[in-house]
Scaffold this motif. Sequence first.
Motif, short mmCIF file in Angstrom:
data_model
loop_
_atom_site.label_atom_id
_atom_site.label_comp_id
_atom_site.label_asym_id
_atom_site.label_seq_id
_atom_site.Cartn_x
_atom_site.Cartn_y
_atom_site.Cartn_z
N MET A 1 0.87 -1.18 0.00
CA MET A 1 0.00 0.00 0.00
C MET A 1 0.90 1.22 0.00
O MET A 1 1.84 1.30 0.78
N SER A 2 0.62 2.15 -0.85
CA SER A 2 1.43 3.36 -0.91
C SER A 2 0.91 4.38 0.11
O SER A 2 -0.12 4.21 0.74
N ALA A 3 1.66 5.44 0.23
CA ALA A 3 1.31 6.51 1.18
C ALA A 3 0.10 7.29 0.67
O ALA A 3 -0.20 7.32 -0.53
N VAL A 4 -0.61 7.95 1.60
CA VAL A 4 -1.68 8.86 1.18
C VAL A 4 -1.04 10.13 0.67
O VAL A 4 0.15 10.37 0.86
N ILE A 5 -1.81 10.98 0.04
CA ILE A 5 -1.26 12.07 -0.78
C ILE A 5 -0.48 13.14 -0.01
O ILE A 5 0.52 13.64 -0.49
N PHE A 41 1.95 7.09 5.68
CA PHE A 41 1.47 5.72 5.50
C PHE A 41 0.39 5.36 6.51
O PHE A 41 0.54 5.60 7.71
N ILE A 42 -0.68 4.78 6.00
CA ILE A 42 -1.77 4.28 6.83
C ILE A 42 -2.05 2.86 6.39
O ILE A 42 -2.28 2.60 5.21
N GLU A 43 -2.00 1.94 7.36
CA GLU A 43 -2.30 0.54 7.03
C GLU A 43 -3.73 0.41 6.56
O GLU A 43 -4.63 1.08 7.09
N PRO A 44 -3.99 -0.47 5.59
CA PRO A 44 -5.38 -0.77 5.26
C PRO A 44 -6.08 -1.22 6.53
O PRO A 44 -5.58 -2.08 7.27
N THR A 45 -7.21 -0.61 6.82
CA THR A 45 -7.86 -0.79 8.12
C THR A 45 -9.32 -1.20 7.93
O THR A 45 -10.03 -0.61 7.11
N GLN A 46 -9.73 -2.19 8.70
CA GLN A 46 -11.13 -2.61 8.73
C GLN A 46 -11.67 -2.34 10.12
O GLN A 46 -11.10 -2.79 11.12
#
Length: 109
Positions: A1-5, A41-46
């Motif tokens: 997962m890439s970084a947010v903008i 960076f933010i981990e994919p989160t559920q």
Amino acid sequence: MSAVIDKAAFKSIKDYIDFAKGIKRGEIITGGKCDDSKGYFIEPTQLLQLILNLKTMQEEIFGPVLTIYVYEDNKFDETLVLCDQTSPYALTGAIWAKDRDFWLKCPIN
């Protein structure tokens, strides 16, 4: 997962995750970690939420965060209405069901 903008997006998404961490009737199933030491960076989160109408279910997060609400079988129609009326922009929302005749029963199709 890439970084947010950018930093603003990072802060906004992190605020939703932090909000979810404070909800007693919910939990983070996967992810939830955020790191801005080298990029944003933010981990994919559920998120599993057991309370209706939380902001994580109403607002568009625009990041790798998915809110899950498990509905009771006998509340199918009410859950469809909830999905239909919760987000003012209707950009996201879905219902998963094992019933093949789902759309025949759907009151809002």
